[in-house]
Scaffold this active site. Structure first.
Site, mmCIF file in Angstrom:
data_model
loop_
_atom_site.group_PDB
_atom_site.id
_atom_site.type_symbol
_atom_site.label_atom_id
_atom_site.label_comp_id
_atom_site.label_asym_id
_atom_site.label_seq_id
_atom_site.Cartn_x
_atom_site.Cartn_y
_atom_site.Cartn_z
ATOM 1 N N SER A 1 -1.570 62.914 52.992
ATOM 2 C CA SER A 1 -0.992 64.409 52.690
ATOM 3 C C SER A 1 -0.459 64.591 51.546
ATOM 4 O O SER A 1 0.288 63.494 51.092
ATOM 5 C CB SER A 1 -0.282 64.917 53.903
ATOM 6 O OG SER A 1 -0.016 66.261 53.741
ATOM 7 N N ASP A 2 -0.686 65.651 50.855
ATOM 8 C CA ASP A 2 0.059 65.911 49.659
ATOM 9 C C ASP A 2 0.146 67.222 49.495
ATOM 10 O O ASP A 2 -0.589 68.281 49.929
ATOM 11 C CB ASP A 2 -0.982 65.273 48.503
ATOM 12 C CG ASP A 2 0.208 65.148 47.087
ATOM 13 O OD1 ASP A 2 0.903 64.617 47.131
ATOM 14 O OD2 ASP A 2 0.147 66.146 46.491
ATOM 15 N N GLN A 3 1.300 67.831 48.638
ATOM 16 C CA GLN A 3 1.534 69.121 48.710
ATOM 17 C C GLN A 3 1.632 69.437 46.997
ATOM 18 O O GLN A 3 2.460 68.637 46.328
ATOM 19 C CB GLN A 3 2.614 69.623 49.179
ATOM 20 C CG GLN A 3 3.056 70.925 49.004
ATOM 21 C CD GLN A 3 4.207 71.544 49.922
ATOM 22 O OE1 GLN A 3 5.363 71.455 49.592
ATOM 23 N NE2 GLN A 3 4.166 72.122 51.166
#
EC number: 3.6.1.-
Length: 199
Positions: free
Chosen positions: A75-77
């Site tokens: 995941s990445d934001q």
């Protein structure tokens, strides 16, 4: 002749973020954590949403290469201010500058999730985009907030799950955990599609 049920594949979170670990625990699944060790530098002209998706995929694939039988969540934001990606500030001074720029603005937080299993040739991704409207912030408010919560490891320099909520006018999202760092509605969908039974 009775068939024995095949054990569920190992589940791995490709992240050292305590926020993502705490969020994934909500699904009550057994999982381990592994550092993906991926370069998070944006490409030249790379759009924030595309950056979040690329990094989520890269993190999942990096750990899946080391644990080929496992289902790996990456995941990445990336915070998107008028098309410009804003990452984790890392320092107080950078956090001040980020919040000054976001004051009175709408920022879109793109949170991508990827699920990979090298042995199965599996790679699926999904993206949650959360629109966040910041209040007009005074310099002393920014300073007090940053001293109180030190959100230097958060994209956009504010923790909506904590005191940072006081900096905001509105949040528009269809996946409320996305803003914290892991879009659980989408992660659960990816896991079910991969054949994992959620409690």
């Amino acid at each position: 002749m009775t068939q024995t049920a095949r054990p569920a594949p190992a589940l791995v979170l490709a992240s050292t973020s305590r926020y993502r670990r705490e969020l994934l625990q909500r699904l009550r699944l057994d999982f381990t954590v592994a550092a993906p060790e991926v370069d998070e530098t944006p490409g030249v002209g790379e759009a924030p949403a595309a950056l979040a998706l690329r990094l989520a995929r890269a993190k999942a694939q990096a750990v899946a290469a080391r644990q080929p039988q496992a289902l790996v969540i990456g995941s990445d934001q990336v915070a998107d201010l008028a098309g410009e990606p804003l990452g984790k500030p890392g320092t107080h001074e950078r956090a001040v500058r980020q919040l000054q720029r976001m004051s009175g603005q709408t920022v879109v937080f793109h949170t991508a999730a990827a699920l990979a299993c090298q042995a199965r040739g599996l790679l699926q991704t999904d993206l949650a985009s959360v629109r966040v409207r910041f209040r007009a912030l005074q310099a002393d408010e920014i300073e007090r907030y940053l001293r109180a919560e030190t959100p230097y490891d958060c994209a956009g320099s504010a923790k909506s799950e904590g005191l940072g909520i006081a900096l905001l006018e509105a949040i528009d999202s269809d996946d409320p955990t996305a803003l914290v760092g892991l879009p659980l509605i989408r992660v659960a969908r990816l896991l079910r599609a991969a054949g994992l039974r959620l409690p």
